[in-house]
Design an enzyme around this catalytic site. Structure first.
Site, mmCIF file in Angstrom:
data_model
loop_
_atom_site.group_PDB
_atom_site.id
_atom_site.type_symbol
_atom_site.label_atom_id
_atom_site.label_comp_id
_atom_site.label_asym_id
_atom_site.label_seq_id
_atom_site.Cartn_x
_atom_site.Cartn_y
_atom_site.Cartn_z
ATOM 1 N N ARG A 126 16.076 6.891 19.340
ATOM 2 C CA ARG A 126 16.564 5.569 18.967
ATOM 3 C C ARG A 126 17.097 5.560 17.530
ATOM 4 N NH1 ARG A 126 11.257 2.909 21.985
ATOM 5 N NH2 ARG A 126 12.101 3.151 24.113
ATOM 6 N N ARG A 190 20.182 15.128 19.529
ATOM 7 C CA ARG A 190 19.898 13.882 20.265
ATOM 8 C C ARG A 190 19.898 14.132 21.766
ATOM 9 N NH1 ARG A 190 18.784 10.804 23.395
ATOM 10 N NH2 ARG A 190 19.169 8.557 23.536
ATOM 11 N N SER A 282 21.574 -3.676 -14.447
ATOM 12 C CA SER A 282 20.499 -3.095 -15.254
ATOM 13 C C SER A 282 19.608 -4.216 -15.753
ATOM 14 C CB SER A 282 21.090 -2.328 -16.437
ATOM 15 O OG SER A 282 20.103 -2.054 -17.415
ATOM 16 N N LYS A 288 26.278 -2.956 -17.547
ATOM 17 C CA LYS A 288 26.276 -1.808 -16.640
ATOM 18 C C LYS A 288 26.518 -2.200 -15.181
ATOM 19 C CE LYS A 288 24.021 1.856 -17.192
ATOM 20 N NZ LYS A 288 22.948 2.866 -17.057
ATOM 21 N N ASN A 290 25.762 0.123 -12.205
ATOM 22 C CA ASN A 290 25.256 1.439 -11.816
ATOM 23 C C ASN A 290 25.676 1.817 -10.395
ATOM 24 O OD1 ASN A 290 23.837 1.850 -14.243
ATOM 25 N ND2 ASN A 290 22.162 0.560 -13.519
ATOM 26 N N ARG A 321 -3.126 23.953 21.905
ATOM 27 C CA ARG A 321 -2.914 22.718 21.148
ATOM 28 C C ARG A 321 -3.549 22.925 19.791
ATOM 29 N NH1 ARG A 321 -5.235 17.914 23.890
ATOM 30 N NH2 ARG A 321 -4.229 16.794 22.182
#
Length: 447
Positions: A126, A190, A282, A288, A290, A321
């Site tokens: 999923r 997948r 910031s 800024k 960023n 196991r």
């Protein structure tokens, strides 16, 4: 103030902005994992009913009861300590929820690892579906950027220094190629995710006691119920599916990390050849903006290899196991799914909004006063002057471009031997991008 012990939702990602709020976060939450465990239990009962090993009414009852909203995930987590995994208390709760008549058909013949491994494959499937969708968003945006900037010349940089000119189109096409490589690997993994069904020690013995003469048909029916692959063998200690997940996820995080690394460099204030569409602020510096998306992707790329290493280390699992090797997988695998899924979400947003500044790229091509095309000049002038004289001349002129403050083209124009040479064309960085355009076109043919 709420006590930490009473925190109603400890799985919010407060310290994980890279995946918080992403599709992968929802697909890997405790609630999503609990639902996958219940889906596996219900599918097993339905598979047995399909083969006449359980009443149809039992399958219906278990399926109806297998709703995560009916169970207390925090209670299950606490009680999981008793047996070392959450399946044991869940089976008890699910059996009670189904009721006395059909409760005995819950988990019949299975072991805890069958259910948890199968649930892990469901959660992975999923999440990978969501990851593939975001990777497609990334590659489509990068294809657009590559086409738009096919011929946008910029400095090629090697070992942090200007080398020869390249184009932003070729750079974006390279990013896209990595993303497509990641997509292909994720798609293969997948499609190969299997159910787990082996019983206590991988022999399916308990199922034969309950009347399963054809356990191959049972595992096939179980896989069909969940849309997963039917494994030829129980893989309790044959952890190829986990290793494959580790590999494709770490590769994907690294591929996206390459894009982020380039954007972080090219987006520096003093370079500013690209910028994110909406930078983060910031807490201390109002000016800024960023590059937050790139920063979070880069962080994921740095963490992913170590998480994958733990999963690869769990391949060395003893007996039929294991004690510890299996248990060591759960958290790093979920973290890896979350990190990579979050990075893909951020990469899609980054690529869709990336701003490219060709004018800055052109300006930077002139920073070395024409020396960025010295490779071309070495080859071209060798045919006119001879190889050794051409090298000696260019070495001398390279020093003088800085000492005299003149461009290489201006200095070359003073050389009598070159009076008939088109120096403007020869020293124009935008005309020395080699096959960048052709390579970009070829890369964009890949679907």
């Amino acid at each position: 103030m709420t006590s930490p012990d009473l925190d109603p939702d400890p799985d919010t990602g407060l310290l994980a902005p890279g995946w918080a709020g992403s599709p992968a976060a929802s697909a890997t939450s405790d609630g999503a994992y609990l639902q996958a465990l219940l889906d596996a239990e219900a599918a097993l009962t339905r598979a047995q009913a399909a083969l006449g090993l359980a009443p149809a009414e039992a399958a219906a009852a278990v399926t109806e009861a297998a709703d995560a909203g009916r169970f207390d995930v925090r209670s299950l987590a606490g009680r999981a300590r008793g047996g070392g995994n959450p399946v044991i208390p869940l089976v008890a709760d699910l059996t009670e929820a189904v009721g006395e008549e059909y409760g005995p058909y819950v988990h019949r013949g299975a072991t805890s690892q069958d259910i948890q491994d199968t649930a892990t494959m469901l959660v992975a499937a999923r999440t990978l579906d969501l990851l593939l969708s975001d990777l497609d968003r990334v590659q489509r945006s990068l294809a657009r950027l590559a086409a738009e900037h096919r011929d946008s010349a910029m400095p090629g940089r090697t070992l942090t220094q200007h080398a020869v000119p390249t184009t932003f189109g070729l750079k974006a096409a390279g990013w896209r190629s990595l993303v497509l490589d990641a997509r292909d690997r994720v798609a293969v993994v997948r499609g190969s995710l299997p159910v787990q069904l082996g019983g206590a020690a991988g022999t399916l013995a308990a199922f034969t006691v309950y009347g399963a003469d054809d356990t191959v048909a049972l595992t096939a029916a179980f896989a069909a119920e969940l849309g997963l692959r039917d494994a030829p063998l129980p893989w309790h200690t044959l952890r190829t599916p986990i290793a494959d997940l580790a590999g494709c996820l770490a590769f994907t995080a690294g591929a996206l990390g390459k894009i982020a690394a380039d954007v972080l460099v090219l987006g520096r204030t003093e370079i500013a050849e690209v910028s994110e569409s909406s930078g983060g602020g910031s807490s201390a510096m109002p000016h800024k903006a960023n590059p937050v998306r790139s920063t979070l992707i880069a962080a994921a790329a740095r963490r992913a290899p170590q998480l994958a290493a733990t999963l690869y280390g769990s391949l060395a699992a003893e007996d039929e196991r294991p004690a510890g090797a299996w248990h060591a997988e759960w958290e790093p695998l979920r973290d890896l799914l979350r990190l990579t899924g979050g990075a893909a979400r951020d990469a899609a947003e980054l690529a869709e909004g990336l701003r490219v500044h060709p004018e800055a790229m052109r300006e930077h091509l002139d920073l070395t006063h024409g020396l960025v095309v010295s490779e071309r000049l070495s080859a071209e002038l060798a045919s006119l002057l001879g190889r050794a004289p051409a090298k000696a001349l260019l070495t001398d002129l390279a020093k003088r471009t800085y000492s005299e403050g003149l461009s290489l083209a201006e200095l070359l124009a003073r050389e009598p031997e070159l009076k008939d040479v088109d120096l403007d064309e020869l020293t124009d960085p935008a005309r020395y991008t080699g096959s960048a355009g052709v390579l970009t076109d070829r890369a964009l043919e890949r679907r």
